[in-house]
Design a protein around this motif. Structure first.
Motif, PDB file in Angstrom:
ATOM      1  N   GLY A   6      53.304  40.811  39.405  1.00 13.54           N
ATOM      2  CA  GLY A   6      52.820  40.357  40.654  1.00 13.54           C
ATOM      3  C   GLY A   6      51.246  40.960  40.618  1.00 13.54           C
ATOM      4  N   ALA A   7      50.661  40.698  41.676  1.00  5.61           N
ATOM      5  CA  ALA A   7      49.071  41.096  41.929  1.00  5.61           C
ATOM      6  C   ALA A   7      48.865  42.617  42.132  1.00  5.61           C
ATOM      7  N   GLY A   8      49.390  43.435  41.049  1.00  6.13           N
ATOM      8  CA  GLY A   8      49.057  44.712  41.340  1.00  6.13           C
ATOM      9  C   GLY A   8      49.808  45.510  40.153  1.00  6.13           C
ATOM     10  N   THR A   9      49.160  46.519  39.978  1.00  5.15           N
ATOM     11  CA  THR A   9      49.505  47.380  38.847  1.00  5.15           C
ATOM     12  C   THR A   9      51.007  48.110  39.068  1.00  5.15           C
ATOM     13  N   ASN A  10      51.404  48.196  40.410  1.00  4.72           N
ATOM     14  CA  ASN A  10      52.790  48.622  40.597  1.00  4.72           C
ATOM     15  C   ASN A  10      53.860  47.700  40.469  1.00  4.72           C
ATOM     16  N   THR A  11      53.553  46.076  39.929  1.00  7.21           N
ATOM     17  CA  THR A  11      54.659  45.494  39.609  1.00  7.21           C
ATOM     18  C   THR A  11      55.007  45.584  38.014  1.00  7.21           C
ATOM     19  N   ALA A  12      56.069  45.000  37.875  1.00  7.17           N
ATOM     20  CA  ALA A  12      56.513  45.147  36.446  1.00  7.17           C
ATOM     21  C   ALA A  12      55.578  44.636  35.246  1.00  7.17           C
ATOM     22  N   LEU A  13      55.494  45.076  34.100  1.00  5.14           N
ATOM     23  CA  LEU A  13      54.754  44.727  33.087  1.00  5.14           C
ATOM     24  C   LEU A  13      55.537  43.711  32.270  1.00  5.14           C
ATOM     25  N   VAL A  14      54.961  42.682  32.186  1.00 10.43           N
ATOM     26  CA  VAL A  14      55.595  41.450  31.581  1.00 10.43           C
ATOM     27  C   VAL A  14      55.208  41.401  29.979  1.00 10.43           C
ATOM     28  N   ILE A  58      43.828  29.762  33.925  1.00 15.09           N
ATOM     29  CA  ILE A  58      44.146  30.046  35.272  1.00 15.09           C
ATOM     30  C   ILE A  58      44.622  29.132  36.113  1.00 15.09           C
ATOM     31  N   ARG A  59      46.098  29.152  36.436  1.00 16.03           N
ATOM     32  CA  ARG A  59      46.621  28.190  37.339  1.00 16.03           C
ATOM     33  C   ARG A  59      46.262  28.249  38.687  1.00 16.03           C
ATOM     34  N   CYS A  60      46.286  29.660  39.346  1.00 17.02           N
ATOM     35  CA  CYS A  60      45.877  29.656  40.666  1.00 17.02           C
ATOM     36  C   CYS A  60      45.272  31.228  40.650  1.00 17.02           C
ATOM     37  N   GLN A  61      44.962  31.651  41.778  1.00 16.07           N
ATOM     38  CA  GLN A  61      44.442  32.912  42.129  1.00 16.07           C
ATOM     39  C   GLN A  61      44.882  33.685  43.158  1.00 16.07           C
ATOM     40  N   THR A  62      45.122  34.760  43.539  1.00 15.14           N
ATOM     41  CA  THR A  62      45.417  35.500  44.844  1.00 15.14           C
ATOM     42  C   THR A  62      45.016  36.886  44.975  1.00 15.14           C
ATOM     43  N   ARG A  63      44.831  37.230  46.096  1.00 13.32           N
ATOM     44  CA  ARG A  63      44.363  38.703  46.441  1.00 13.32           C
ATOM     45  C   ARG A  63      45.565  39.712  46.437  1.00 13.32           C
ATOM     46  N   GLY A  64      45.140  40.891  45.579  1.00 17.59           N
ATOM     47  CA  GLY A  64      46.057  41.865  45.642  1.00 17.59           C
ATOM     48  C   GLY A  64      45.400  43.124  45.646  1.00 17.59           C
TER      49      GLY A  64
END
Length: 131
Positions: free
Chosen positions: A65-73, A84-90
């Protein structure tokens, strides 16, 4: 080499637009073909066909997800280029290209901080992610 998760470029956008023509000579006579020709550049942009380089010397973490608190893929290697498929704010992060809360979706469920991608812009360069 450094592993990081931050930075969006501070340079002005210098990318050139590409025209897509619906007919060999540039003339479109069929209204349906004209509509399709007009939609082609947008479809190409939405498909993320432009690739952008990562900041030199950085291996960049890809998050769920859009943050360092989400799982490392996974981790992108130094010297990689991304679409870049799309962008979001996080989450706000800082990296080699500055500080930003823009995150780039590079594949389904895969986000990287725009601060590590040389897009040539401080703002968004792709459509907003729908969710």
């Amino acid at each position: 080499m450094t592993t990081q998760e931050f930075a969006g470029s501070t340079e002005p956008d210098t990318g050139a637009a590409t025209d897509v023509d619906g007919a060999a000579n540039g003339a479109v006579t069929d209204p349906a073909a004209e509509a399709a020709a007009g939609a082609a550049p947008l479809a190409a942009a939405l498909a993320g066909r432009t690739t952008y380089p990562l900041a030199p010397g950085y291996r960049v973490n890809v998050r769920q997800g859009a943050g360092t608190n989400t799982a490392l893929v996974r981790q992108l290697p130094a010297g990689a280029q991304v679409q870049i498929r799309c962008q979001t704010r996080g989450q706000w992060v800082a990296g080699p290209y500055g500080s930003s809360n823009i995150w780039d979706n590079i594949a389904p469920g895969e986000y990287i901080s725009d601060t590590y991608v040389h897009t040539g812009s401080d703002g968004m360069v792709a459509p907003s992610c729908m969710s």
